[in-house]
Write an enzyme that holds these catalytic residues in place. Structure first.
Site, short mmCIF file in Angstrom:
data_model
loop_
_atom_site.label_atom_id
_atom_site.label_comp_id
_atom_site.label_asym_id
_atom_site.label_seq_id
_atom_site.Cartn_x
_atom_site.Cartn_y
_atom_site.Cartn_z
N HIS A 64 16.37 53.23 59.22
CA HIS A 64 17.42 52.19 58.73
C HIS A 64 17.09 51.20 58.08
O HIS A 64 16.60 50.08 58.54
CB HIS A 64 18.16 51.97 60.14
CG HIS A 64 19.42 50.96 59.97
ND1 HIS A 64 20.60 50.92 61.12
CD2 HIS A 64 19.90 50.32 58.96
CE1 HIS A 64 21.46 50.37 60.38
NE2 HIS A 64 21.23 49.96 59.19
N HIS A 66 17.57 49.17 53.98
CA HIS A 66 18.57 48.87 53.01
C HIS A 66 17.58 48.43 51.67
O HIS A 66 17.18 47.10 51.91
CB HIS A 66 19.43 47.97 53.24
CG HIS A 66 20.39 48.19 54.19
ND1 HIS A 66 21.73 48.67 54.09
CD2 HIS A 66 20.48 47.94 55.56
CE1 HIS A 66 22.42 49.02 55.03
NE2 HIS A 66 21.47 48.48 56.09
N PHE A 67 16.94 49.47 50.85
CA PHE A 67 16.24 48.97 49.85
C PHE A 67 16.72 48.56 48.69
O PHE A 67 16.19 47.90 47.68
CB PHE A 67 15.29 50.15 49.66
CG PHE A 67 13.94 50.22 50.71
CD1 PHE A 67 13.97 49.23 51.92
CD2 PHE A 67 13.03 51.20 50.45
CE1 PHE A 67 13.05 49.36 52.82
CE2 PHE A 67 12.01 51.03 51.55
CZ PHE A 67 11.85 50.28 52.45
N ARG A 68 17.97 48.36 48.65
CA ARG A 68 18.94 47.71 47.32
C ARG A 68 18.77 48.51 46.32
O ARG A 68 19.35 48.01 45.12
CB ARG A 68 18.44 46.46 47.38
CG ARG A 68 18.49 45.50 48.57
CD ARG A 68 19.70 45.38 49.43
NE ARG A 68 19.89 44.63 50.32
CZ ARG A 68 20.76 44.53 51.28
NH1 ARG A 68 21.72 45.50 51.30
NH2 ARG A 68 20.82 43.57 52.20
N ASN A 98 25.01 51.64 50.87
CA ASN A 98 25.68 50.50 50.66
C ASN A 98 24.70 49.88 49.38
O ASN A 98 24.63 48.63 49.45
CB ASN A 98 25.91 49.66 51.62
CG ASN A 98 24.67 49.09 52.34
OD1 ASN A 98 23.82 49.41 52.35
ND2 ASN A 98 24.79 47.66 52.76
N HIS A 182 28.16 52.47 62.08
CA HIS A 182 28.09 51.00 62.17
C HIS A 182 29.34 50.50 62.80
O HIS A 182 30.41 50.75 62.41
CB HIS A 182 27.92 50.15 61.08
CG HIS A 182 28.08 48.81 61.00
ND1 HIS A 182 27.05 48.03 60.41
CD2 HIS A 182 28.98 47.94 61.56
CE1 HIS A 182 27.31 46.51 60.58
NE2 HIS A 182 28.36 46.70 61.54
N HIS A 240 22.31 50.29 65.65
CA HIS A 240 21.86 48.77 66.07
C HIS A 240 22.75 48.49 67.35
O HIS A 240 23.65 47.64 67.04
CB HIS A 240 21.98 47.80 65.01
CG HIS A 240 22.98 47.98 63.79
ND1 HIS A 240 24.50 48.38 64.13
CD2 HIS A 240 23.14 47.95 62.44
CE1 HIS A 240 25.08 48.41 62.90
NE2 HIS A 240 24.21 48.33 61.94
N ASP A 311 16.74 47.97 60.47
CA ASP A 311 17.97 47.42 59.68
C ASP A 311 17.48 46.35 58.56
O ASP A 311 18.21 45.38 58.46
CB ASP A 311 19.09 46.79 60.57
CG ASP A 311 20.46 46.71 59.88
OD1 ASP A 311 20.52 47.06 58.60
OD2 ASP A 311 21.48 46.09 60.35
N HIS A 315 17.72 39.97 51.55
CA HIS A 315 18.82 38.99 50.61
C HIS A 315 17.83 37.72 50.03
O HIS A 315 16.93 37.29 50.89
CB HIS A 315 20.05 38.56 51.44
CG HIS A 315 21.06 39.36 51.83
ND1 HIS A 315 21.96 40.03 50.96
CD2 HIS A 315 21.27 39.85 53.19
CE1 HIS A 315 22.75 40.91 51.84
NE2 HIS A 315 22.30 40.95 52.99
O1 DOR Z 1 23.52 42.49 58.64
C1 DOR Z 1 23.74 43.56 57.83
N1 DOR Z 1 23.36 43.78 56.68
N2 DOR Z 1 24.47 44.39 58.34
C2 DOR Z 1 25.05 45.44 57.70
O2 DOR Z 1 25.67 46.31 58.11
C3 DOR Z 1 24.44 45.66 56.26
C4 DOR Z 1 23.36 44.90 55.99
C5 DOR Z 1 23.18 44.78 54.66
O3 DOR Z 1 23.12 45.88 53.81
O4 DOR Z 1 22.99 43.52 54.03
ZN ZN Z 2 22.09 48.43 58.29
#
Ligand code: DOR
Ligand code: ZN
Length: 447
Positions: A64, A66-68, A98, A182, A240, A311, A315
């Site tokens: 899990h 998120h490498f953006r 996402n 989720h 999560h 997760d 950011h």
């Molecule tokens: O805190 C989170 N950040 N929960 C998520 O479901 C998405 C993730 C994100 O992509 O920033």
């Molecule tokens: Zn996530």
């Protein structure tokens, strides 16, 4: 040319045991797992690495992250975050959909695969996203190409909410892939946010985050997911978990196809930390109470929760400004998950074999990942050497993630990741990525 490398005299932790031994690797693969002090292989090695005093574990599989990449690369990208993974002993990641464009079509998936094959230094796989409209794409998808389908049953970063009840039912009914959800009930969250804003203004302080994204919102949504999975006999992995109460919904003996994940933020922090760490620990679902954290820890140790992931959701700090409404949710974690969990081993929360079960073996099993996650002859040589009793303090200069901050700054860890091998290649060695242009492999699935 076959290169034979012997990693000698480590404490090997694998498949429920810890024993002194050595690992023989030949090119990309594990050749032998040898037991005892100074164990010798039949054929002499070309190189011997002395691992005395270290523990040797399978490389962590973080299912899990998120490498953006693509589209959000001002926050993070495949290269920066996969370096962070390697530095943390993580040799395989499953990346979330996402991004921009969202990974909900053939073209978007192909683009992501192309980017990862160019830039990801560790092994990688992908979840594709469900939307209210892309049933056709999900029906056609090659099951050996994708890890799972991600369903946002609550809205979070990226606007991927699937909220039509009949769409959910069809998804759970027809899914040829595991579903990862989720779970947070968006109606309850929106109501709680309005109520909180009436009293506290448009951007309530972050300490209200856990009241807004409440335990009730998690329970209601997780309950729906689990109910649908029982009804349609779906393979469901709920992402999560963040509350004690959700645990009552999981019964592996009766429903082995319905499993649960817990993430580092919900194992390491509690709502008492909002005062000190502010929006750095704002994530969705929210970090909740100490009782919730302790119940999650206990469920992880006794097997009710199957996997630990991060997760990892980087950011920029400037995007984390504001309060419960304005600050974005998510925190970077992939680089420090293994050392963080080893800290929980030291605290007596779980055993080292159980850590390996939840961070290496179970991720491979649940997502059908081929030839990884275990130390076995013929498997890919993905492993990590960690050294105990080697304290260090997390300062920003150690952070590989592009965003360059961590909610764990200032924390002292007793374990150190010394070396990470990915497909038999020494990718991270004592503080350094050995080759920034190294290429990880796309994982394959036994389906
Ligand atoms: O805190 C989170 N950040 N929960 C998520 O479901 C998405 C993730 C994100 O992509 O920033
Ligand atoms: Zn996530």
């Amino acid at each position: 040319m076959h290169k034979r490398t012997l990693i000698q005299n480590a404490t090997i932790v694998n498949e429920g045991e810890a024993f002194l031994g050595s690992l023989l690797i030949v090119n990309h693969h594990i050749e032998e797992v040898l037991r005892g002090q100074d164990a010798e292989s039949v054929c002499p090695p070309d190189e011997v690495i002395n691992a005395q005093g270290c523990y040797l574990l399978p490389g962590v599989i973080d299912t899990h992250v998120h490498f953006r990449d693509p589209g959000l690369t001002h926050k993070a990208d495949m290269k920066s975050e996969s370096r962070a993974a390697a530095a943390g002993g993580v040799t395989t990641v499953l990346d979330m959909p996402n991004v921009v464009p969202q990974t909900t079509t053939d073209e978007a998936l192909a683009l992501k695969e192309a980017i990862a094959s160019e830039r990801c230094v560790v092994n990688y796989g992908f979840l594709v996203g469900a939307t209210n409209e892309n049933a056709e794409f999900l029906r056609r998808i090659n099951r050996r190409r994708v890890a799972a389908i991600k369903v946002f049953m609550g809205s979070s970063t990226g606007n991927m909410l699937v909220d039509h009840e009949e769409v959910l039912a069809r998804l759970f009914d027809n899914s040829r892939l595991p579903i990862v959800t989720h779970c947070e009930d968006t109606t309850l969250i929106n109501l709680a946010m309005k109520k909180c804003q009436t009293v506290n203004g448009p951007d309530p302080a972050v300490r209200f985050h856990a009241q807004i994204r409440s335990a009730e919102a998690c329970y209601r949504s997780t309950e729906l997911a689990v109910r649908l999975a029982h009804e349609y006999d779906t393979r469901l992995h709920v992402a999560h978990l963040s509350t004690a109460r959700e645990l009552e919904l999981f019964d592996l003996a009766a429903y082995p196809k319905v499993t649960a994940e817990v993430c580092l933020p919900h194992l390491l922090f509690t709502d008492a930390d909002y005062d000190r760490l502010g929006t750095r620990i704002k994530c969705n679902p929210s970090v909740k109470t100490r009782e919730d954290r302790d119940a999650l820890r206990a469920a992880l140790a006794d097997g009710r929760i199957s996997t630990v992931a991060t997760d990892h959701a980087p950011h920029l700090l400037r995007e984390k400004q504001g309060g419960a409404a304005r600050a974005v949710s998510g925190m970077p974690m992939v680089q420090f998950s293994l050392v963080g969990m080893l800290g929980l081993v030291d605290e007596g929360v779980l055993s080292l074999p159980r850590l390996v079960e939840t961070m290496c073996h179970e991720p491979a099993r649940i997502f059908d990942i081929e030839n990884r996650g275990f130390l076995r002859p013929g498997y890919k040589a993905d492993f990590v050497l960690v050294r105990p009793h080697s304290p260090w303090t997390l300062t920003p200069n150690r952070i590989e993630s592009k965003c360059n901050w961590s909610p764990l700054e200032g924390r002292t860890f007793r374990w150190r990741v010394e070396k990470t091998f990915c497909n038999g290649y020494l990718l991270y060695n004592q503080g350094h990525i050995t080759d920034e242009d190294h290429k990880g492999q796309a994982v394959t699935y036994a389906r």
